[in-house]
Scaffold this motif. Structure first.
Motif, PDB file in Angstrom:
ATOM      1  N   ILE A 150       0.824  -1.209   0.000  1.00  0.00           N
ATOM      2  CA  ILE A 150       0.000   0.000   0.000  1.00  0.00           C
ATOM      3  C   ILE A 150       0.859   1.260   0.000  1.00  0.00           C
ATOM      4  N   VAL A 151       1.910   1.270   0.800  1.00  0.00           N
ATOM      5  CA  VAL A 151       2.784   2.447   0.825  1.00  0.00           C
ATOM      6  C   VAL A 151       3.549   2.577  -0.491  1.00  0.00           C
ATOM      7  N   ARG A 152       3.898   1.454  -1.103  1.00  0.00           N
ATOM      8  CA  ARG A 152       4.530   1.494  -2.427  1.00  0.00           C
ATOM      9  C   ARG A 152       3.590   2.142  -3.441  1.00  0.00           C
ATOM     10  N   ASP A 153       2.299   1.795  -3.363  1.00  0.00           N
ATOM     11  CA  ASP A 153       1.318   2.404  -4.268  1.00  0.00           C
ATOM     12  C   ASP A 153       1.200   3.904  -4.021  1.00  0.00           C
ATOM     13  N   MET A 154       1.228   4.304  -2.762  1.00  0.00           N
ATOM     14  CA  MET A 154       1.150   5.737  -2.446  1.00  0.00           C
ATOM     15  C   MET A 154       2.317   6.487  -3.069  1.00  0.00           C
ATOM     16  N   GLN A 155       3.533   5.946  -2.883  1.00  0.00           N
ATOM     17  CA  GLN A 155       4.711   6.614  -3.427  1.00  0.00           C
ATOM     18  C   GLN A 155       4.672   6.658  -4.948  1.00  0.00           C
ATOM     19  N   ASN A 156       4.350   5.548  -5.567  1.00  0.00           N
ATOM     20  CA  ASN A 156       4.287   5.505  -7.030  1.00  0.00           C
ATOM     21  C   ASN A 156       3.218   6.446  -7.567  1.00  0.00           C
ATOM     22  N   TYR A 157       2.060   6.495  -6.912  1.00  0.00           N
ATOM     23  CA  TYR A 157       0.967   7.361  -7.361  1.00  0.00           C
ATOM     24  C   TYR A 157       1.388   8.828  -7.316  1.00  0.00           C
ATOM     25  N   LEU A 158       1.950   9.263  -6.194  1.00  0.00           N
ATOM     26  CA  LEU A 158       2.327  10.668  -6.063  1.00  0.00           C
ATOM     27  C   LEU A 158       3.393  11.058  -7.075  1.00  0.00           C
ATOM     28  N   ARG A 159       4.314  10.148  -7.365  1.00  0.00           N
ATOM     29  CA  ARG A 159       5.343  10.450  -8.369  1.00  0.00           C
ATOM     30  C   ARG A 159       4.775  10.381  -9.790  1.00  0.00           C
ATOM     31  N   LYS A 160       3.929   9.429 -10.032  1.00  0.00           N
ATOM     32  CA  LYS A 160       3.360   9.249 -11.375  1.00  0.00           C
ATOM     33  C   LYS A 160       2.613  10.499 -11.834  1.00  0.00           C
ATOM     34  N   TYR A 161       1.903  11.130 -10.887  1.00  0.00           N
ATOM     35  CA  TYR A 161       1.086  12.284 -11.252  1.00  0.00           C
ATOM     36  C   TYR A 161       1.705  13.617 -10.820  1.00  0.00           C
TER      37      TYR A 161
ATOM     38  N   THR B   6      11.344   3.986  -7.843  1.00  0.00           N
ATOM     39  CA  THR B   6      12.028   4.940  -8.703  1.00  0.00           C
ATOM     40  C   THR B   6      11.017   5.651  -9.584  1.00  0.00           C
ATOM     41  N   SER B   7      11.470   6.597 -10.370  1.00  0.00           N
ATOM     42  CA  SER B   7      10.570   7.259 -11.316  1.00  0.00           C
ATOM     43  C   SER B   7      10.033   6.267 -12.332  1.00  0.00           C
ATOM     44  N   GLU B   8      10.857   5.274 -12.661  1.00  0.00           N
ATOM     45  CA  GLU B   8      10.430   4.235 -13.609  1.00  0.00           C
ATOM     46  C   GLU B   8       9.316   3.370 -13.015  1.00  0.00           C
ATOM     47  N   SER B   9       9.460   2.997 -11.747  1.00  0.00           N
ATOM     48  CA  SER B   9       8.421   2.175 -11.118  1.00  0.00           C
ATOM     49  C   SER B   9       7.120   2.966 -11.002  1.00  0.00           C
ATOM     50  N   ALA B  10       7.237   4.280 -10.814  1.00  0.00           N
ATOM     51  CA  ALA B  10       6.047   5.121 -10.718  1.00  0.00           C
ATOM     52  C   ALA B  10       5.301   5.164 -12.041  1.00  0.00           C
ATOM     53  N   GLN B  11       6.025   5.380 -13.120  1.00  0.00           N
ATOM     54  CA  GLN B  11       5.375   5.463 -14.433  1.00  0.00           C
ATOM     55  C   GLN B  11       4.776   4.130 -14.866  1.00  0.00           C
ATOM     56  N   ALA B  12       5.376   3.045 -14.413  1.00  0.00           N
ATOM     57  CA  ALA B  12       4.897   1.715 -14.791  1.00  0.00           C
ATOM     58  C   ALA B  12       3.709   1.264 -13.951  1.00  0.00           C
ATOM     59  N   ALA B  13       3.458   1.936 -12.838  1.00  0.00           N
ATOM     60  CA  ALA B  13       2.400   1.509 -11.925  1.00  0.00           C
ATOM     61  C   ALA B  13       1.015   1.699 -12.543  1.00  0.00           C
TER      62      ALA B  13
END
Length: 310
Positions: free
Chosen positions: A194-205, A253-260
């Motif tokens: 869940i925290v991984r999703d939070m981090q990826n979401y905030l970076r993705k957008y 990373t920024s890559e994991s965020a964009q791929a989420a």
């Protein structure tokens, strides 16, 4: 990497010497524990003097709340001297009152200023309720105060806080994991996910809000969330990390965020949508209420100590 004081400032002092944390934080439970340490009796004396300086027309309950607030700043000032930045929590009793939260935050900033701690070195911690997030938005945009939204257990809280433009959110990794394990979940660590999703979401957008992971149960959780903006890690877990062999790189990373695969949603202008999404997240509902009850209980215990001295 932020480091959290365990039971007293002495623990943080030891950790600060060894690990050089970027900031320190308090909460009501830690404050109550530290207040019972004779080494900090002088800080309680200051709080008592402050309470006696307040208007005699104030109700005794309000006087004690203000004295506890003052004491939190006294402890926070000592932490600031060790780390250069400190986070201090607004009393959780104000969690559902936007105006009271704003007033308490502004009082604490003034108290810190009187201690020589500049505003830009203080984070005000506010509960991740609808009212708390709205208060945080006002403090951020109208007063330039750095706000850390705490007691975060679900995506709706993280997303809304980011939309509000707050500086940081503090999701409780270990407590989320604990809840899901208690429900019989096996395989994987739900707190980490869940925290991984939070981090990826905030970076993705492209949100500027930082994720400050907290409440780590073990080193594996820390390693799986390596790459998170900030981590609040107890000295105990830091010691265990130091003993482990081998290096580990960032997982986020920024890559994991964009791929989420995380579709964008919005709650900041829709209270009903926020409350409904929060209500549908049983972990967030139950653990948020539990955390606030615990913090409120320890706040009352702290006020009890002050009342005895008064």
């Amino acid at each position: 990497m932020g480091s959290q004081p365990a039971n007293a400032l002495g623990t943080l002092q030891d950790a600060g010497t060894k690990f050089k944390p970027s900031e320190g934080t308090t909460n009501p439970s830690l404050l109550y524990s530290a207040a019972q340490n004779p080494a900090y009796y002088h800080l309680l004396i200051r709080a008592i003097k402050y309470a006696k300086s307040l208007s005699i027309s104030l109700p005794s309950e309000e006087r004690l709340q203000l004295a506890a607030e003052f004491l939190a700043v006294q402890f926070g000032t000592e932490i600031y001297k060790l780390t250069g930045r400190v986070s201090t929590e607004v009393d959780v009793i104000h969690s559902f009152n936007k105006e009271a939260t704003i007033a308490a935050a502004l009082r604490m900033i003034s108290l810190y200023a009187a201690q020589g701690v500049p505003k830009d070195k203080v984070r005000i911690k506010i509960s991740a309720t609808w009212e708390g997030i709205k208060a945080a938005s006002f403090l951020t945009h109208e007063h330039g105060i750095s706000v850390l939204i705490t007691i975060v257990f679900g995506m709706v809280q993280a997303i809304t806080a980011a939309e509000a433009g707050v500086a940081c959110i503090a999701p409780y990794v270990g407590r989320i994991s604990d809840w899901h394990k208690a429900q019989g979940m096996t395989g994987g660590d739900k707190g980490v996910e869940i925290v991984r999703d939070m981090q990826n979401y905030l970076r993705k957008y492209g949100y500027g809000t930082k994720v400050m992971g907290a409440s780590f149960r073990n080193t594996e959780q820390v390693k799986q969330l390596a790459g998170t903006d900030l981590l609040t890690i107890s000295p105990v877990v830091l010691e265990l990390l130091e003993k482990e062999k081998g290096d580990f790189g960032p997982c986020l990373t920024s890559e994991s965020a964009q791929a989420a695969d995380l579709p964008k949603v919005s709650y900041i202008n829709d209270e009903n949508a926020f409350r409904w999404a929060f209500n549908m997240d049983a972990c967030a509902v139950e653990k948020s209420a539990e955390a606030m009850r615990k913090f409120a209980e320890d706040s009352k215990k702290l006020e009890g100590l002050l009342a005895e001295m008064l």
